[in-house]
Design a protein around this motif. Sequence first.
Motif, short mmCIF file in Angstrom:
data_model
loop_
_atom_site.label_atom_id
_atom_site.label_comp_id
_atom_site.label_asym_id
_atom_site.label_seq_id
_atom_site.Cartn_x
_atom_site.Cartn_y
_atom_site.Cartn_z
N THR A 1 0.85 -1.19 0.00
CA THR A 1 0.00 0.00 0.00
C THR A 1 0.88 1.24 0.00
O THR A 1 2.05 1.18 0.40
N ARG A 2 0.33 2.33 -0.45
CA ARG A 2 1.14 3.53 -0.65
C ARG A 2 1.77 4.03 0.65
O ARG A 2 2.88 4.57 0.65
N ASP A 3 1.12 3.80 1.78
CA ASP A 3 1.62 4.35 3.05
C ASP A 3 2.90 3.67 3.52
O ASP A 3 3.61 4.23 4.36
N ILE B 1 5.42 2.80 1.45
CA ILE B 1 6.49 3.05 0.49
C ILE B 1 7.47 4.07 1.06
O ILE B 1 7.08 5.17 1.46
N TRP C 1 5.41 6.16 -4.85
CA TRP C 1 4.60 5.17 -5.57
C TRP C 1 5.46 3.97 -5.91
O TRP C 1 6.68 4.00 -5.81
N SER C 2 4.81 2.90 -6.34
CA SER C 2 5.51 1.69 -6.76
C SER C 2 4.66 0.95 -7.78
O SER C 2 3.42 0.94 -7.67
N GLU D 1 2.20 -1.63 -6.15
CA GLU D 1 1.04 -1.27 -5.30
C GLU D 1 -0.13 -2.20 -5.59
O GLU D 1 -0.47 -2.47 -6.74
#
Length: 440
Positions: free
Chosen positions: A388-390, A392, A398-399, A402
């Motif tokens: 999840t973005r939190d 990273i 971002w990835s 995700e």
Amino acid sequence: MRTLIKGGRIVNEGHTSDGSIVIDDDHIKKIYAPNEQPEASVDNVIDASGCYILPGIIDDHVHFREPGLTEKADIDTESRAAAAGGVTSYFDMPNCNPQTTTLETLEEKFVLAHEKSHVNYSFFFGATNDNTDIFAKLPADRIPGIKLFMGSSTGNMLVDKQQALERIFKSCKLPLMVHCEDTDIINRNMAEAKQAWGDDPQVSLHPLIRSEEACLTSSRKAVELAKKYGTHLHIAHISTAEELELIGGNVTAEACVGHLYFTQLDHERLGAKIKVNPAIKTPVDQFLLREALNDGRISIVGTDHAPHLLSQKEGGCARAASGMPMIQFSLVTMLELVDEGVLTIERLVELMCHNPARLFGIVERGFLREGYKADITIVRPSTPWTVTRDIIQSKCGWSPMEGHTYQWRVEQTLCNGHTVYAHDTVFTDSLGEEIQFSHS
């Protein structure tokens, strides 16, 4: 500080077995077999029951963007991402701003990393058309080698004139990592694509523009020069099946996680998020690259970790930036390939720990050996979690992974005997060390 790691399965030098490790300050003091009782006088105990204990991962190919491009990433944030991914050492590339093409800019990066890097670090020196006179003055015990762009990926470091290439291959006594793509072929393909599809062709055409022909033509030229001058050529981010036939002798190859995990068909799902140079190619190329992990043609798996802001990834082949962040998820992605039967966990450790240490002559790292630096990664199987973005750590936020659910988790990362990551927390009070090399 003495630390005992107990209860895990140690993966090292082709074998996996139960055992315990005692760390004395920053070095491995003793590795105990299952029937041996570790000493009781320790200050800290890490229970690795149910886990695998690996040497710390060494990533030979990252772009941490500092100095000059720090809106995307910096040494602090990306070394945090490395720690969270089980990576304890990295080699950063020279196409930052200013480029790492003088002794002064090289020293400036060492100063920055000394102040900011949470894991171990070194830097490739960048070759240009006119800086070969510096090669003999380079601190060989501080750097892994020299980086050459025969097809410029980012920045203004393209070297494609024969006379300059001859000088570089002749003068280079260190490993020469080369980005092999033929710029003339790429420019021709781009012109044809624009004529057919407009000024910014859709990103699914990227593998046709940065084509197999562009890679193979450039790699062949590099191999010819390496054989002529006896240079240790290390082909970066190999992406085509045909290039694999060039490997052997003084020519080694790196594969990147993105080319091993994705195919060009994934552009339909992920768009420019997986737009990289050289382009991710066909399922057949991916299959044969995976096979080459096991037969010695591919020596190292790295990431080419290259963060951009999401706004810079918008558009198609002409407009969207090339590169993606992967260092936080490289190890768990490769462990997914272990579960799929692509390679064994022992072979993974060869490719991501032992071989980088051997190929570049890293001193006292890359193996779990008594007297070596205590760079250790502990991973746990059968522990599902979703990206999840939190979580990273990379500054870009971002990835391409995700939403993906992994079955392996990095439990703990120790760098020089100190915990830099454990249980979803990066401990930023710890700093890495400059890596030392013995190229003899």
